[in-house]
Design a protein around this motif. Structure first.
Motif, PDB file in Angstrom:
ATOM      1  N   LEU A   1       1.252  -0.963  -0.053  1.00 59.31           N
ATOM      2  CA  LEU A   1      -0.075  -0.063   0.107  1.00 59.31           C
ATOM      3  C   LEU A   1       1.351   1.060  -0.019  1.00 59.31           C
ATOM      4  N   GLY A   2       2.275   1.195   0.236  1.00 59.39           N
ATOM      5  CA  GLY A   2       3.031   2.336   0.021  1.00 59.39           C
ATOM      6  C   GLY A   2       3.234   2.922   1.055  1.00 59.39           C
ATOM      7  N   LEU A   3       2.435   1.699   2.542  1.00 55.81           N
ATOM      8  CA  LEU A   3       3.056   2.724   3.385  1.00 55.81           C
ATOM      9  C   LEU A   3       4.925   2.470   4.574  1.00 55.81           C
ATOM     10  N   GLY A   4       5.742   2.757   3.893  1.00 53.11           N
ATOM     11  CA  GLY A   4       6.754   2.423   4.418  1.00 53.11           C
ATOM     12  C   GLY A   4       7.109   3.026   6.013  1.00 53.11           C
ATOM     13  N   TRP A   5       6.729   3.968   6.690  1.00 50.88           N
ATOM     14  CA  TRP A   5       6.809   4.369   7.669  1.00 50.88           C
ATOM     15  C   TRP A   5       6.008   3.198   9.227  1.00 50.88           C
ATOM     16  N   LEU A   6       4.828   2.494   8.143  1.00 53.09           N
ATOM     17  CA  LEU A   6       3.985   1.683   8.568  1.00 53.09           C
ATOM     18  C   LEU A   6       4.977   0.046   8.695  1.00 53.09           C
ATOM     19  N   ALA A   7       5.090  -0.174   7.453  1.00 49.01           N
ATOM     20  CA  ALA A   7       6.087  -1.583   7.635  1.00 49.01           C
ATOM     21  C   ALA A   7       7.357  -1.378   9.071  1.00 49.01           C
ATOM     22  N   THR A   8       8.091  -0.623   8.222  1.00 46.90           N
ATOM     23  CA  THR A   8       8.724  -0.255   9.989  1.00 46.90           C
ATOM     24  C   THR A   8       8.648  -0.512  10.940  1.00 46.90           C
ATOM     25  N   PHE A   9       7.364   0.144  11.516  1.00 46.84           N
ATOM     26  CA  PHE A   9       6.880   0.116  12.723  1.00 46.84           C
ATOM     27  C   PHE A   9       6.773  -1.614  13.081  1.00 46.84           C
ATOM     28  N   VAL A  10       5.855  -1.915  12.194  1.00 45.46           N
ATOM     29  CA  VAL A  10       5.900  -3.387  12.241  1.00 45.46           C
ATOM     30  C   VAL A  10       6.835  -4.570  12.561  1.00 45.46           C
ATOM     31  N   VAL A  11       8.082  -4.243  11.608  1.00 46.23           N
ATOM     32  CA  VAL A  11       9.344  -5.288  11.956  1.00 46.23           C
ATOM     33  C   VAL A  11       9.600  -4.371  13.255  1.00 46.23           C
ATOM     34  N   PHE A  12       9.646  -4.117  13.762  1.00 43.77           N
ATOM     35  CA  PHE A  12      10.150  -3.272  15.072  1.00 43.77           C
ATOM     36  C   PHE A  12       9.376  -3.865  15.914  1.00 43.77           C
ATOM     37  N   ASP A  13       7.973  -4.217  15.810  1.00 49.07           N
ATOM     38  CA  ASP A  13       6.928  -4.338  17.095  1.00 49.07           C
ATOM     39  C   ASP A  13       7.454  -6.323  16.928  1.00 49.07           C
ATOM     40  N   ALA A  14       7.536  -6.571  15.501  1.00 46.92           N
ATOM     41  CA  ALA A  14       7.843  -8.186  15.489  1.00 46.92           C
ATOM     42  C   ALA A  14       9.050  -8.389  16.191  1.00 46.92           C
ATOM     43  N   ILE A  15      10.261  -7.656  16.511  1.00 46.07           N
ATOM     44  CA  ILE A  15      10.939  -7.711  17.393  1.00 46.07           C
ATOM     45  C   ILE A  15      10.724  -7.443  18.637  1.00 46.07           C
ATOM     46  N   VAL A  16       9.895  -6.307  19.386  1.00 47.08           N
ATOM     47  CA  VAL A  16       9.791  -6.540  20.485  1.00 47.08           C
ATOM     48  C   VAL A  16       9.231  -7.494  20.823  1.00 47.08           C
ATOM     49  N   SER A  17       7.637  -7.854  20.642  1.00 51.67           N
ATOM     50  CA  SER A  17       6.694  -8.182  20.741  1.00 51.67           C
ATOM     51  C   SER A  17       6.822  -9.703  21.296  1.00 51.67           C
TER      52      SER A  17
END
Length: 520
Positions: free
Chosen positions: A286-302
């Motif tokens: 969807l062209g939401l690069g910032w959201l993708a970064t957020f999700v990857v970061f959360d995928a490390i923290v969660s």
């Protein structure tokens, strides 16, 4: 109990407890499951989350009554001993410890796979296995969880609050953002329920739905350390399950609604291959690069936060197993100063490192893990029913209305989840349980017989052996995961319901003559 034994400290509030529960529920599963569920069940997969939530709520209510009446550390594996004696407790303890120690390593593996986006040298090319560097990262994380839990309960609870708050913020942001990209035609264009009810069932057990909900144990396992457990345990359990069911269902519906409609022309079957990391992949699309970064970061923290919680829980479960008398005494020692069962923590750490060593069937382990946990959940309704026969005077600060219906119903549902996981998983898992039963008999000379004779232990355990054998037979003849497909839906479900009710009442009336409840 010897005098040098330390005591657990009551430092955990309702907020801490709710965050521990939600933190345990929101691990790696929400990041992987939605595309898996969509592949198996299409848009109807949203119902898988609702059904899964209802099943877990029923079992959770049983736990709320047990946890408030008997706030015991590692209660999950002590209740069966109180109601049915050491042999049943030993079988449930073994299956629970296998599940939990492997869970810790599943979470650190998830972290390593996501970090590999930024540091490609952590995963061997073309596989999911770690390189030496990747394995070292997993080991360092496990050592960090160990140290956080080794110092004190307060350090554990506070570190968990910081991680937890971030863990809930990200799924909520995903829900809000995807709502703006919602396309209603997606729910009908390739069929609403392409695999019918079979797809919805399979998604619950093997699509990651049940794996996603498995966060009840941590709430019950820290019961001795909770302020006002009679009030706080039931409230935390119900809050966690209702909130997570709402969030999971919303994530599923919005993921399906946000997929570009032209990608559905080939049906739902290939969705998991197109979106292996669903929320990161759809954000990029969807062209939401910032959201993708957020999700990857959360995928490390969660998953990292989860590994920390499960390390804490597993140490308490090892302690409980030792208190049951069927594991070495050294593991029931609690450190005086910190109130932490440190030798149990060492064993939990050792086993979680062991599971990160290169095993061939890593994915099979994830499935075995969720079914093992459901089996240990399934015993709660049975212990609870038996206490109504052999512990009539047990004081119940939280008394569940309709327990005579809720307990057998939740046992039937637990049996369904085990069955839906398929013959391959069940044969491995229940086969190993039957071997553990034979080992117990082979070492009968050494098992605890002071409070309950071996004859009584067997009398109170035959229902469990019969239950395992019945599930093996129905699964072998059934339609899931390698079964012969002789029994088809709904016949298989009716057979399981009837068999489960028979086992339930057999187990209820063959508990110990008098429940052996210790004063912890």
């Amino acid at each position: 109990m010897s005098n040098n034994q330390g005591k657990f400290k009551k430092t955990i509030s309702l907020l801490d407890l709710t965050l521990i529960g939600l933190g345990a529920i929101f691990g790696s599963a929400w990041l992987f499951a939605v595309s898996n569920v969509a592949s198996q069940a299409g848009p109807a997969g949203s119902f898988s989350w609702i059904i899964g939530g209802v099943i877990i709520l029923l079992i959770g209510l049983v736990y709320a009554e047990l946890g408030a009446a008997l706030p015991r550390t590692g209660g999950i594996i002590r209740y069966p001993v109180y109601s049915h004696g050491p042999l049943v407790g030993y079988l449930i303890s073994f299956i629970t410890i296998v599940a939990y120690t492997s869970l810790i390593s599943i979470e650190v593996t998830a972290v390593r796979q996501y970090v590999a986006f930024w540091i490609p040298g952590l995963t061997i090319k073309g596989s999911e296995s770690p390189t030496i560097l990747g394995w070292m990262l997993q080991f360092i994380m496990l050592a960090l969880f160990f140290l956080l839990n080794y110092w004190s309960v307060k350090a554990f609870a506070k570190s968990n609050i910081i991680i937890s708050i971030f863990k809930y913020v990200v799924p909520v942001i995903v829900i809000v953002v995807l709502a703006f990209h919602f396309k209603a035609p997606n729910f009908s264009v390739a069929g609403f329920a392409p695999s019918g009810f079979d797809g919805i069932q399979a998604a619950i057990s093997t699509g990651g739905v049940m794996f996603a909900y498995l966060g009840l144990h941590p709430i019950v396992s820290v019961a001795s350390e909770v302020k006002n457990p009679q009030r706080n345990i039931p409230i935390a359990l119900i809050l966690c399950i209702v909130l997570s069911a709402l969030i999971y269902t919303a994530l599923q519906v919005l993921f399906i609604g946000a997929i570009p409609t032209d990608m559905l022309s080939g049906g739902w079957g290939g969705i998991q291959d197109k979106f292996p990391l669903p929320f990161k992949d759809i954000a990029v699309l969807l062209g939401l690069g910032w959201l993708a970064t957020f999700v990857v970061f959360d995928a490390i923290v969660s998953p990292g936060g989860n590994g920390n919680i499960f390390m804490n829980t597993t140490a308490r479960l090892v302690y409980a197993w030792s208190r049951n008398g069927t594991l070495f005494n050294i593991f029931s020692k609690v450190d005086k100063k910190t109130g932490i069962p440190r030798s149990s923590l060492w064993l939990s750490f050792g086993l979680s490192v062991f599971w990160t060593l290169p095993f061939p069937s890593w994915n099979a382990l994830v499935q075995v893990c969720s079914v093992a946990l459901i089996l240990s959940y399934a015993i709660a309704p049975i212990s609870s029913a038996a206490f109504r026969v052999n512990a009539k005077h047990l004081e119940k600060p939280f008394k569940l209305k309709g327990m005579s219906i809720i307990a057998p119903l939740s046992f039937i549902f637990a049996s369904y989840i085990v069955y839906w996981s398929g013959w391959k998983t069940i044969s491995w898992l229940l086969g190993s349980q039957l071997i553990m039963f034979l080992i117990y008999l082979a070492f009968a000379k050494f098992v605890p017989k002071k409070d309950v004779s071996l004859a009584q232990q067997l009398k109170s355990a035959w229902w469990l052996v019969a239950y395992y054998i019945i599930l093996l037979v129905i699964s072998y003849l059934g339609a899931f995961g390698g079964g012969l497909k002789i029994l088809d839906t709904p016949v298989d479900l009716i057979v399981i319901a009837v068999a489960s009710i028979a086992i339930f009442y057999w187990a209820k009336h063959t508990g110990l003559p008098k429940a052996m409840i210790d004063n912890d």
